[in-house]
Design an enzyme around this catalytic site. Structure first.
Site, PDB file in Angstrom:
ATOM      1  N   HIS A  28       0.834  -1.208   0.000  1.00  0.00           N
ATOM      2  CA  HIS A  28       0.000   0.000   0.000  1.00  0.00           C
ATOM      3  C   HIS A  28       0.867   1.255   0.000  1.00  0.00           C
ATOM      4  O   HIS A  28       0.992   1.951   1.010  1.00  0.00           O
ATOM      5  CB  HIS A  28      -0.947  -0.012   1.204  1.00  0.00           C
ATOM      6  CG  HIS A  28      -2.051  -1.014   1.074  1.00  0.00           C
ATOM      7  ND1 HIS A  28      -2.006  -2.260   1.680  1.00  0.00           N
ATOM      8  CD2 HIS A  28      -3.231  -0.969   0.391  1.00  0.00           C
ATOM      9  CE1 HIS A  28      -3.118  -2.928   1.394  1.00  0.00           C
ATOM     10  NE2 HIS A  28      -3.872  -2.177   0.607  1.00  0.00           N
ATOM     11  N   HIS A  50       1.025   1.443  -5.756  1.00  0.00           N
ATOM     12  CA  HIS A  50      -0.313   0.845  -5.806  1.00  0.00           C
ATOM     13  C   HIS A  50      -1.355   1.894  -6.205  1.00  0.00           C
ATOM     14  O   HIS A  50      -2.258   1.617  -7.010  1.00  0.00           O
ATOM     15  CB  HIS A  50      -0.665   0.244  -4.446  1.00  0.00           C
ATOM     16  CG  HIS A  50      -2.116  -0.126  -4.295  1.00  0.00           C
ATOM     17  ND1 HIS A  50      -2.717  -1.136  -5.021  1.00  0.00           N
ATOM     18  CD2 HIS A  50      -3.099   0.416  -3.497  1.00  0.00           C
ATOM     19  CE1 HIS A  50      -3.997  -1.227  -4.682  1.00  0.00           C
ATOM     20  NE2 HIS A  50      -4.247  -0.301  -3.765  1.00  0.00           N
ATOM     21  N   HIS A  86      -7.255   6.961  -2.759  1.00  0.00           N
ATOM     22  CA  HIS A  86      -8.041   5.931  -2.080  1.00  0.00           C
ATOM     23  C   HIS A  86      -7.288   5.205  -0.973  1.00  0.00           C
ATOM     24  O   HIS A  86      -7.915   4.610  -0.085  1.00  0.00           O
ATOM     25  CB  HIS A  86      -8.561   4.905  -3.103  1.00  0.00           C
ATOM     26  CG  HIS A  86      -7.590   3.834  -3.438  1.00  0.00           C
ATOM     27  ND1 HIS A  86      -6.514   4.036  -4.290  1.00  0.00           N
ATOM     28  CD2 HIS A  86      -7.500   2.532  -3.019  1.00  0.00           C
ATOM     29  CE1 HIS A  86      -5.832   2.918  -4.405  1.00  0.00           C
ATOM     30  NE2 HIS A  86      -6.399   1.990  -3.641  1.00  0.00           N
ATOM     31  N   ASP A  87      -5.952   5.241  -0.954  1.00  0.00           N
ATOM     32  CA  ASP A  87      -5.187   4.601   0.123  1.00  0.00           C
ATOM     33  C   ASP A  87      -4.164   5.543   0.737  1.00  0.00           C
ATOM     34  O   ASP A  87      -3.175   5.080   1.332  1.00  0.00           O
ATOM     35  CB  ASP A  87      -4.472   3.348  -0.407  1.00  0.00           C
ATOM     36  CG  ASP A  87      -5.332   2.099  -0.335  1.00  0.00           C
ATOM     37  OD1 ASP A  87      -6.229   2.057   0.529  1.00  0.00           O
ATOM     38  OD2 ASP A  87      -5.126   1.183  -1.149  1.00  0.00           O
ATOM     39  N   ASP A 133      -9.011  -1.508  -7.897  1.00  0.00           N
ATOM     40  CA  ASP A 133      -8.276  -1.670  -6.650  1.00  0.00           C
ATOM     41  C   ASP A 133      -7.703  -3.080  -6.495  1.00  0.00           C
ATOM     42  O   ASP A 133      -6.650  -3.269  -5.877  1.00  0.00           O
ATOM     43  CB  ASP A 133      -9.208  -1.352  -5.477  1.00  0.00           C
ATOM     44  CG  ASP A 133      -8.469  -1.286  -4.155  1.00  0.00           C
ATOM     45  OD1 ASP A 133      -7.273  -0.940  -4.149  1.00  0.00           O
ATOM     46  OD2 ASP A 133      -9.105  -1.576  -3.120  1.00  0.00           O
TER      47      ASP A 133
END
Length: 825
Positions: free
Chosen positions: A555, A559, A595-596, A721
């Site tokens: 992560h 990514h 998103h992360d 994802d």
């Protein structure tokens, strides 16, 4: 045995009181008077045909109250239980009341299904022309049982007393006919409405040995419930009363409670029917009669399907019923052969409705107050009760309930099973059967789809955000056109699915997100849509990437760049492009980028078990996903140099913000199956119907509806994802190694911290990576990408998925636990 002081007021206006003095004799209250009544006339009139119910009660009362007050005042003296009594007033009409002395009388609690009722002490009425040892026996039995007892000596006094008190048990002397006709007295009492729930006992004379015992049928026909052969023993009388009290009286008490329920059903505005096992109608309320166009008498005892159509039963009846079903206006209560309401039927078919509800007790027992109750106004509650708040799942259940009627038994049982499933809380979460009980699958699912709320060992750790690490000396370009040639050459291929994100990671010194972001955002015209400069966009990408942790094996910003690339690829597919507008595309690209952000390299379950600051802040619910969105907006708006939203109007910003939040939260795996199943039911199935109808697949009706656009956007980012198994094999293997390493590190830390191990199979010394990849693909990937491919048409990805699955399967069959086969020795 004396009685406590009590007062009885008869309907004729005579007051009798029983003192607690030693004599225990009744006396007439001062000023009371009693007129003579023609008992024979009253009894003979009770036998004659006349108006039923209340009308006969009114007539009896009129007859009993018609006497003159100047009548005889002759005194009578009787002996009972060895005491001399002086009777006040006429000897033809007397009542006395006794309440148990020295006995603690309390109300009893009775349950009728879900109802909890309180039963008052039982009242007994003795009707004896003259007191003797038998009446004394029942009087003593009532004293012992704690029952309230009254005595009447004439039919008139008995009727008046019963109408006043509504006794549960009446004992009538049937041994001799000189005083009154016992059967006539019983009929006169049965002619009143309150007697419906009263048990009447006939005291019969003993028969000699040479005479055959008389039949009880004449007594039953006269209205008696039981026969008691004379026995003056107090114990015998006590046993008889106790049996009646625990048997018939309690049953009648429950029936009275049920009557209040039926009163409520009669006043309900919704259609209700009660049927037998064979669907024979046993009860319908007025609302059902109005809906069907039949009177109750025409419906009871028949099956609804056998009723012929008529002007009243209109041709559009089916439409009417369907409309009522959609509104939740039809309820069916199914009864078993034992005539008791099935608990399952209550749960499945009879729902408590707040709207248009009615208190059965207020209707049945306080009818005179109904008008005043209706006149009371509660504006706030009235508005709430007038609202129709009904979830779509409730409408589905109502339709299934209606479909069960007149269905074959096998179909009805199958629909019952469907209803059980629909009422579960986890509608979209599959249940692992015995064939799926693989430790890799169980651990993977448990780690990704739970919030890890398990018992802690006592040790807690607070996760602190890693400080952004400094990157290499590579300068960030002012525009994408200023990118170094090696980077620009790689980015020329960024529209291909086979784009190698790891090569970009290497040449950008682990800063692929800024470069890929500039290229992709430029291609989609994001700066033009947001009305911001490319310098602002570049500054924003730098801030976001700086808050990804390069120390994470998986992560990290690589990514994020990979998910951004996959999102852009999906947005370029014809059907996806035709379903979304530019705001949706911009929201999807931004959501993929952030998103992360600030991901700590640990799962939600780990953070919850560790009691981390983030878990506490977000109440152990979607912890990381909530943090990613919140931090992304905080980083964006805190500095005008990187605020890409600063030039768009408020409405566009709110819409864009909500879309970004919804997409990032959709990546949380606990809702994975819910999102996929909604997409299949709302998008795939209508699309399949359109294709089978030889209509243009691009003209999917409702595809551009806002609720369907939301489902499509969620699938875009969800598939992006977890698209690693659909990448070319070399990329897939690299990603598998990285995610495994991150899970290994989490397991190591859980052991060090003494925390529950969320995924025990991810132990670096024992884990089979091929097995874990097979489980992940089987459980999460295959169905989702089948659905996504059916919409977006992705043959290349599906081929990669099949090839990669075969790779992992081959390794697993060879008992190889690593990413690749070891080189030949």
């Amino acid at each position: 045995m004396g009685c406590a002081p009590s007062i009885h007021v008869s309907q004729s206006g005579v007051l009798y009181c029983r003192d607690s003095d030693a004599s225990g004799s009744p006396r007439q209250a001062p000023g009371a008077s009693l007129g003579p009544v023609d008992a024979a006339d009253a009894v003979s009139r009770s036998r004659a045909p006349g108006p039923p119910g209340a009308a006969r009660v009114r007539r009896a009362r009129a007859e009993l109250g018609s006497g003159s007050s100047a009548g005889s005042a002759a005194h009578a003296t009787t002996t009972c239980r060895g005491r001399r009594r002086r009777c006040c007033g006429s000897a033809e009409a007397e009542t006395q009341t006794c309440r148990a002395a020295g006995v603690q009388v309390s109300s009893a609690e009775v349950r009728v299904g879900p109802m909890r009722l309180t039963q008052d002490p039982i009242q007994v009425l003795l009707i004896f022309a003259k007191e003797d040892s038998q009446s004394a026996g029942f009087w003593g039995a009532c004293d012992r049982a704690g029952y309230t007892c009254s005595i009447a000596r004439t039919p008139e006094a008995a009727l008046e007393c019963f109408l006043d008190k509504h006794h549960e048990i009446i004992v009538i002397d049937h041994r001799q006919t000189r005083g009154f006709d016992a059967e006539a007295v019983c009929r006169s009492i049965r002619a009143t409405n309150p007697s419906e729930h009263t048990v009447i006992l006939a005291v019969a004379s003993q028969t000699s040995d040479d005479h055959e015992e008389a039949s009880v049928l004449p007594l039953l026909h006269a209205g008696f419930n039981r026969r008691f052969v004379e026995n003056s023993s107090v114990t015998a009388c006590y046993n008889e009363l106790i049996q009646i009290g625990h048997g018939e009286v309690r049953s009648q008490f429950k029936l009275r409670a049920c009557n209040s329920v039926f009163t409520a059903l009669d006043h309900c505005h919704e259609a209700i029917e009660i049927t037998s096992d064979d669907h024979v109608i046993q009860y319908v309320n007025p609302a059902f009669e109005r809906m069907m166009g039949y009177h109750k008498g025409e419906l009871l005892g028949k099956e609804l399907s056998t009723l012929p159509k008529s002007d009243r039963n209109r041709a559009d009846l089916l439409d009417t019923i369907n409309t009522c079903i959609r509104k939740g206006k039809i309820h069916k209560i199914h009864r078993d052969s034992g005539d008791s309401m099935q608990a399952e039927a209550h749960a499945l078919r009879h729902r408590h409705r707040r709207q248009e509800s009615l208190d059965g007790k207020s209707v049945s027992s306080r009818g005179s107050d109904a008008a005043s109750l209706q006149n009371r106004r509660y504006p706030s509650m009235a508005r709430i009760h007038s609202m129709t708040i009904e979830a779509p799942i409730t409408k589905v259940i109502n339709i299934i309930n209606a479909a069960q009627e007149n269905s074959p038994v096998t179909v009805a049982e199958a629909l019952d099973r469907v209803l059980e499933i629909l009422r579960t809380t986890e509608l979209y979460s599959p249940q692992l059967g015995t064939k799926d009980e693989d430790p890799h699958t169980s651990d993977l699912v448990g780690g990704l789809m739970s919030d890890g709320l398990r018992r802690l060992s006592g040790n807690e750790c607070v996760f602190t955000k890693n400080a952004p690490q400094s990157h290499g000396p590579l300068a960030v370009p002012v525009t994408i056109n200023d990118a170094p040639p090696c980077i620009a050459q790689l980015l020329d291929n960024e529209e291909s699915w086979d784009f190698n994100i790891f090569e970009l990671e290497a040449v950008t010194h682990k800063r692929p997100l800024v470069y890929l972001g500039l290229k992709v955002f430029s291609r989609f015209g994001v700066c033009e849509f947001l009305n911001c400069s490319e310098a602002t966009l570049r500054a924003w990408l730098q801030v976001i990437e700086a808050n990804y942790h390069p120390s994470n094996a998986y992560h990290n910003s690589t990514h994020a760049a990979d998910v951004l690339h996959a999102t852009a690829f999906f947005l370029g597919k014809e059907r996806v492009k035709g379903s979304l507008d530019q705001l949706d595309e911009v929201a999807a690209l931004i959501a993929a980028t952030v998103h992360d952000v600030d991901h700590p390299g640990r799962t939600n379950s780990f953070l919850c078990n560790a009691g981390s600051e983030l878990a506490v802040l977000y109440n152990d619910t979607a912890v990381l996903e909530s943090h990613h969105t919140a931090l992304a907006f905080q980083l964006t708006v805190k500095d005008t140099k990187c605020n890409i939203f600063k030039n768009i109007d408020r409405n566009h910003y709110r819409t864009l913000r909500q879309a970004i939040i919804d997409m990032v939260l959709a990546t949380e795996m606990t809702k994975h199956f819910e999102h996929v199943n909604k997409f299949v039911n709302s998008i795939n199935k209508p699309l399949a119907a359109e294709v089978s109808g030889s209509r243009c697949p691009c003209s999917l009706p409702g595809r551009n509806a806002p609720e369907n656009q939301v489902l499509i956007k969620r699938m875009v980012i969800k598939c992006a994802d977890v698209a690693n198994p659909c990448r070319p094999l070399d990329l897939c293997i690299e990603w598998a190694g990285r995610i495994s390493e991150e899970y290994f590190a989490q397991t190591d830390e859980e052991k060090r911290q003494g925390l529950p191990v969320v995924m025990p199979v991810f132990d670096r010394s024992t884990c089979s990576i091929p097995r874990s990849q097979i489980s992940f693909i089987d459980y999460f990937i295959t169905d989702m990408f089948d659905a996504w491919d059916a919409f977006a048409h992705l043959p290349a990805l599906m081929q990669h998925l099949a090839d990669n699955y075969q790779h992992w399967k081959t390794l697993d069959d060879l008992k190889c636990k690593s990413l690749r086969l070891p080189p030949p020795s």
